[in-house]
Design a protein around this motif. Structure first.
Motif, PDB file in Angstrom:
ATOM      1  N   GLU A   1      10.321  10.304 -12.641  1.00 58.56           N
ATOM      2  CA  GLU A   1      11.612   9.705 -12.284  1.00 58.56           C
ATOM      3  C   GLU A   1      11.922   9.834 -10.794  1.00 58.56           C
ATOM      4  OE1 GLU A   1      13.439   7.750 -14.186  1.00 58.56           O
ATOM      5  OE2 GLU A   1      12.099   8.042 -15.883  1.00 58.56           O
ATOM      6  N   ASP A   2      11.441  10.894 -10.161  1.00 60.93           N
ATOM      7  CA  ASP A   2      11.646  11.035  -8.714  1.00 60.93           C
ATOM      8  C   ASP A   2      10.924   9.926  -7.956  1.00 60.93           C
ATOM      9  OD1 ASP A   2      13.244  13.293  -8.985  1.00 60.93           O
ATOM     10  OD2 ASP A   2      11.531  14.659  -8.828  1.00 60.93           O
ATOM     11  N   ALA A   3       9.740   9.566  -8.405  1.00 58.79           N
ATOM     12  CA  ALA A   3       8.993   8.477  -7.769  1.00 58.79           C
ATOM     13  C   ALA A   3       9.724   7.160  -7.954  1.00 58.79           C
ATOM     14  CB  ALA A   3       7.582   8.398  -8.340  1.00 58.79           C
ATOM     15  N   PHE A   4      10.253   6.927  -9.159  1.00 60.31           N
ATOM     16  CA  PHE A   4      11.013   5.700  -9.378  1.00 60.31           C
ATOM     17  C   PHE A   4      12.256   5.673  -8.511  1.00 60.31           C
ATOM     18  CE2 PHE A   4      14.137   3.016 -11.433  1.00 60.31           C
ATOM     19  CZ  PHE A   4      13.414   1.835 -11.544  1.00 60.31           C
ATOM     20  N   ALA A   5      12.921   6.809  -8.383  1.00 63.61           N
ATOM     21  CA  ALA A   5      14.121   6.885  -7.541  1.00 63.61           C
ATOM     22  C   ALA A   5      13.784   6.558  -6.091  1.00 63.61           C
ATOM     23  CB  ALA A   5      14.754   8.267  -7.643  1.00 63.61           C
ATOM     24  N   GLU A   6      12.633   7.012  -5.619  1.00 65.24           N
ATOM     25  CA  GLU A   6      12.227   6.696  -4.248  1.00 65.24           C
ATOM     26  C   GLU A   6      11.931   5.208  -4.098  1.00 65.24           C
ATOM     27  OE1 GLU A   6      11.427   6.897  -0.261  1.00 65.24           O
ATOM     28  OE2 GLU A   6      12.453   8.337  -1.535  1.00 65.24           O
ATOM     29  N   LEU A   7      11.281   4.604  -5.074  1.00 64.71           N
ATOM     30  CA  LEU A   7      11.056   3.156  -5.033  1.00 64.71           C
ATOM     31  C   LEU A   7      12.391   2.415  -5.004  1.00 64.71           C
ATOM     32  CD1 LEU A   7       8.126   2.871  -7.558  1.00 64.71           C
ATOM     33  CD2 LEU A   7       8.022   2.308  -5.115  1.00 64.71           C
ATOM     34  N   PHE A   8      13.339   2.891  -5.805  1.00 69.14           N
ATOM     35  CA  PHE A   8      14.679   2.302  -5.804  1.00 69.14           C
ATOM     36  C   PHE A   8      15.298   2.401  -4.418  1.00 69.14           C
ATOM     37  CE2 PHE A   8      19.261   2.824  -6.065  1.00 69.14           C
ATOM     38  CZ  PHE A   8      19.628   1.647  -6.693  1.00 69.14           C
ATOM     39  N   ARG A   9      15.256   3.590  -3.821  1.00 69.22           N
ATOM     40  CA  ARG A   9      15.853   3.766  -2.487  1.00 69.22           C
ATOM     41  C   ARG A   9      15.197   2.839  -1.460  1.00 69.22           C
ATOM     42  NH1 ARG A   9      16.395   9.009  -4.364  1.00 69.22           N
ATOM     43  NH2 ARG A   9      14.322   9.693  -3.735  1.00 69.22           N
ATOM     44  N   ARG A  10      13.895   2.674  -1.562  1.00 69.21           N
ATOM     45  CA  ARG A  10      13.184   1.830  -0.600  1.00 69.21           C
ATOM     46  C   ARG A  10      13.523   0.347  -0.736  1.00 69.21           C
ATOM     47  NH1 ARG A  10       6.932   3.936  -0.103  1.00 69.21           N
ATOM     48  NH2 ARG A  10       7.441   6.067   0.525  1.00 69.21           N
ATOM     49  N   HIS A  11      13.825  -0.086  -1.947  1.00 65.22           N
ATOM     50  CA  HIS A  11      13.930  -1.522  -2.182  1.00 65.22           C
ATOM     51  C   HIS A  11      15.296  -2.024  -2.642  1.00 65.22           C
ATOM     52  CE1 HIS A  11       9.668  -1.934  -1.498  1.00 65.22           C
ATOM     53  NE2 HIS A  11       9.490  -0.865  -2.231  1.00 65.22           N
TER      54      HIS A  11
ATOM     55  N   VAL B   1      12.797  -3.417 -14.339  1.00 65.23           N
ATOM     56  CA  VAL B   1      11.588  -2.846 -13.737  1.00 65.23           C
ATOM     57  C   VAL B   1      11.257  -1.519 -14.410  1.00 65.23           C
ATOM     58  CG1 VAL B   1      10.666  -1.787 -11.635  1.00 65.23           C
ATOM     59  CG2 VAL B   1      11.777  -4.021 -11.515  1.00 65.23           C
ATOM     60  N   HIS B   2      12.250  -0.672 -14.578  1.00 66.68           N
ATOM     61  CA  HIS B   2      12.026   0.638 -15.188  1.00 66.68           C
ATOM     62  C   HIS B   2      11.476   0.493 -16.605  1.00 66.68           C
ATOM     63  CE1 HIS B   2      13.066   4.617 -16.857  1.00 66.68           C
ATOM     64  NE2 HIS B   2      12.808   5.030 -15.629  1.00 66.68           N
ATOM     65  N   ARG B   3      12.033  -0.428 -17.361  1.00 66.31           N
ATOM     66  CA  ARG B   3      11.601  -0.630 -18.748  1.00 66.31           C
ATOM     67  C   ARG B   3      10.176  -1.176 -18.848  1.00 66.31           C
ATOM     68  NH1 ARG B   3      17.005  -3.541 -20.773  1.00 66.31           N
ATOM     69  NH2 ARG B   3      18.285  -1.684 -21.019  1.00 66.31           N
ATOM     70  N   THR B   4       9.776  -1.966 -17.885  1.00 67.25           N
ATOM     71  CA  THR B   4       8.475  -2.641 -17.984  1.00 67.25           C
ATOM     72  C   THR B   4       7.388  -1.995 -17.121  1.00 67.25           C
ATOM     73  OG1 THR B   4       9.102  -4.254 -16.284  1.00 67.25           O
ATOM     74  CG2 THR B   4       9.542  -4.850 -18.584  1.00 67.25           C
ATOM     75  N   LEU B   5       7.683  -0.878 -16.486  1.00 67.85           N
ATOM     76  CA  LEU B   5       6.691  -0.209 -15.638  1.00 67.85           C
ATOM     77  C   LEU B   5       5.356   0.049 -16.333  1.00 67.85           C
ATOM     78  CD1 LEU B   5       8.524   2.441 -13.465  1.00 67.85           C
ATOM     79  CD2 LEU B   5       7.031   0.618 -12.673  1.00 67.85           C
TER      80      LEU B   5
ATOM     81  N   ASP C   1       0.810  -1.215   0.000  1.00 68.65           N
ATOM     82  CA  ASP C   1       0.000   0.000   0.000  1.00 68.65           C
ATOM     83  C   ASP C   1       0.843   1.265   0.000  1.00 68.65           C
ATOM     84  OD1 ASP C   1      -2.328  -1.461  -0.047  1.00 68.65           O
ATOM     85  OD2 ASP C   1      -2.613  -1.388   2.116  1.00 68.65           O
ATOM     86  N   GLN C   2       1.930   1.274   0.749  1.00 70.32           N
ATOM     87  CA  GLN C   2       2.753   2.488   0.839  1.00 70.32           C
ATOM     88  C   GLN C   2       3.495   2.775  -0.466  1.00 70.32           C
ATOM     89  OE1 GLN C   2       5.168   1.528   4.167  1.00 70.32           O
ATOM     90  NE2 GLN C   2       6.542   0.207   3.033  1.00 70.32           N
ATOM     91  N   ASP C   3       3.664   1.761  -1.308  1.00 67.79           N
ATOM     92  CA  ASP C   3       4.349   1.960  -2.582  1.00 67.79           C
ATOM     93  C   ASP C   3       3.394   2.278  -3.727  1.00 67.79           C
ATOM     94  OD1 ASP C   3       6.842   1.490  -1.489  1.00 67.79           O
ATOM     95  OD2 ASP C   3       6.834  -0.639  -1.983  1.00 67.79           O
ATOM     96  N   ALA C   4       2.119   2.028  -3.555  1.00 64.44           N
ATOM     97  CA  ALA C   4       1.156   2.195  -4.639  1.00 64.44           C
ATOM     98  C   ALA C   4       1.155   3.604  -5.230  1.00 64.44           C
ATOM     99  CB  ALA C   4      -0.232   1.784  -4.178  1.00 64.44           C
ATOM    100  N   PRO C   5       1.137   4.661  -4.414  1.00 64.56           N
ATOM    101  CA  PRO C   5       1.152   6.007  -5.013  1.00 64.56           C
ATOM    102  C   PRO C   5       2.445   6.293  -5.789  1.00 64.56           C
ATOM    103  CG  PRO C   5       0.452   6.118  -2.716  1.00 64.56           C
ATOM    104  CD  PRO C   5       0.951   4.726  -2.961  1.00 64.56           C
ATOM    105  N   LEU C   6       3.558   5.842  -5.252  1.00 64.57           N
ATOM    106  CA  LEU C   6       4.832   6.038  -5.955  1.00 64.57           C
ATOM    107  C   LEU C   6       4.854   5.255  -7.256  1.00 64.57           C
ATOM    108  CD1 LEU C   6       7.424   5.877  -3.057  1.00 64.57           C
ATOM    109  CD2 LEU C   6       6.898   7.852  -4.475  1.00 64.57           C
ATOM    110  N   LEU C   7       4.346   4.052  -7.215  1.00 63.10           N
ATOM    111  CA  LEU C   7       4.310   3.227  -8.411  1.00 63.10           C
ATOM    112  C   LEU C   7       3.443   3.868  -9.487  1.00 63.10           C
ATOM    113  CD1 LEU C   7       5.098   0.688  -9.878  1.00 63.10           C
ATOM    114  CD2 LEU C   7       3.187  -0.464  -8.764  1.00 63.10           C
ATOM    115  N   ALA C   8       2.300   4.384  -9.088  1.00 60.07           N
ATOM    116  CA  ALA C   8       1.418   5.050 -10.056  1.00 60.07           C
ATOM    117  C   ALA C   8       2.132   6.232 -10.706  1.00 60.07           C
ATOM    118  CB  ALA C   8       0.131   5.488  -9.366  1.00 60.07           C
ATOM    119  N   ARG C   9       2.824   7.016  -9.893  1.00 60.02           N
ATOM    120  CA  ARG C   9       3.562   8.164 -10.432  1.00 60.02           C
ATOM    121  C   ARG C   9       4.702   7.714 -11.335  1.00 60.02           C
ATOM    122  NH1 ARG C   9       5.242  10.957  -5.257  1.00 60.02           N
ATOM    123  NH2 ARG C   9       6.845  11.772  -6.652  1.00 60.02           N
TER     124      ARG C   9
END
Length: 69
Positions: free
Chosen positions: A18-28, A59-63, A4-12
C-alpha cells in the motif's frame, strides 16, 4: 507503457504494498486531476476531484491484472 521510474513501485503495488501505491498516487494525482478538469472544463473542480478519485480506485482494484502496457 509504464515509466521506468514507476516500474519498481508498480511491481510492489501489484504485490499489495500500500505504501508503493500511495507513492504512485502522490506522483500522479495532480496530473489525473488536471486532465479530468481539462475535460470537464473550468469551474468543475469538485467533479474533477471525484473523477480522479474514481480513476485511482479503479487502478487499485485492477492492479493484479495490469500488464504494464
Amino acid at each position: 507503457m509504464v515509466e521506468d521510474q514507476d516500474a519498481p513501485l508498480l511491481a510492489r503495488a501489484r504485490q499489495g504494498d500500500e505504501d508503493a501505491f500511495a507513492e504512485l498516487f502522490r506522483r500522479h494525482a495532480d496530473w489525473v486531476f488536471r486532465l479530468a478538469l481539462s475535460i470537464l472544463g473550468g469551474g468543475h473542480e469538485a467533479d474533477a476531484e471525484d473523477v480522479a478519485q474514481e480513476v485511482f480506485v479503479k487502478v487499485h482494484r485492477t492492479l493484479p491484472s495490469f500488464r504494464g502496457e
